[in-house]
Design a protein around this motif. Structure first.
Motif: not given
Length: 236
Positions: A90-101
């Motif tokens: 139930g987290w709102g975290f999305k992998s798209s917010s991860l930096p590419m590095i």
């Protein structure tokens, strides 16, 4: 094709801004990989039930597949895992917010860990088992004997191969451009795309990598000398 010597210098100065990114990728992957390698090496040496087989499979798989494949597996697979876990909890975290590095950090650390585990394991096995028994005889625990006697000797033996691993990760960091990280090589491509002087740009990149490699070799030689002095009973 006419070579433009002046552009080699121009490209060289422009590429300097990408050196920190390359060094950060290398440093993170080497440090994390060394920690992973030490853990895996001890697990395999002491034949920890179940874990030793998993560690062996990990080393075999990573060493048997290309570094670029590891990066692509992490790049395409890790977001799926993160998004699934986030949804389940139930987290709102999305992998798209991860930096590419970040993908480069994870992938290269896993790769370095497998190779360094073999280097560390061979170094530990090269130390006479009587060294640890001698530590027991003067009241040391296993951890104290390993930390104060066995590991320093194993590190001195392994240092040349560890240095090769560091250099290998430095050169391997050029693969980070596949996940849109601007390292030295990617910067060279960007610089050259303005006037199609790719040879000059990549030559400048090669000179920078060469200089960094020589620096690593020099630092390794100094550290090896100090470790050997320490193991002979001298002072650091």
């Amino acid at each position: 094709m006419k070579i433009d010597p002046s552009f080699i210098w121009t490209a060289f100065t422009l590429l300097l801004s990408a050196i920190p990114t390359t060094l950060v990728i290398t440093a993170v992957s080497v440090i994390a990989g060394f920690v992973i390698g030490v853990i895996v090496a001890f697990v395999r040496i002491y034949k920890v039930p179940v874990l030793s087989h998993l560690a062996g499979a990990y080393v075999t798989f990573i060493r048997g597949t290309p570094m670029l494949t590891h990066l692509l597996l992490i790049y395409f697979g890790l977001p799926v895992i993160i998004d699934w876990v986030s949804a389940q909890l139930g987290w709102g975290f999305k992998s798209s917010s991860l930096p590419m590095i970040g993908f480069a950090f994870v992938s290269f650390s896993i790769t370095a860990g497998a190779y360094m585990s073999e280097v560390v394991r061979s170094g530990l096995l090269a130390v006479n088992r009587g060294q640890l028994e001698a530590a027991y005889s003067i009241g040391m625990t296993t951890m104290q004997g390993l930390r104060r006697i066995v590991f320093p000797q194993a590190l001195a033996v392994s240092l040349p191969n560890l240095s090769n691993s560091v250099i290998g990760m430095l050169h391997g960091s050029t693969l980070a451009f596949t996940v849109s990280v601007v390292d030295i090589n990617a910067k060279a491509q960007i610089v050259a795309s303005t006037n199609w002087k790719y040879f000059e740009a990549y030559l400048a990149a090669a000179l920078i990598f060469w200089g960094l490699t020589l620096l690593i070799e020099r630092m390794t030689a100094i550290l090896e000398k100090r470790l050997n002095l320490h193991n002979r009973g001298g002072a650091l």
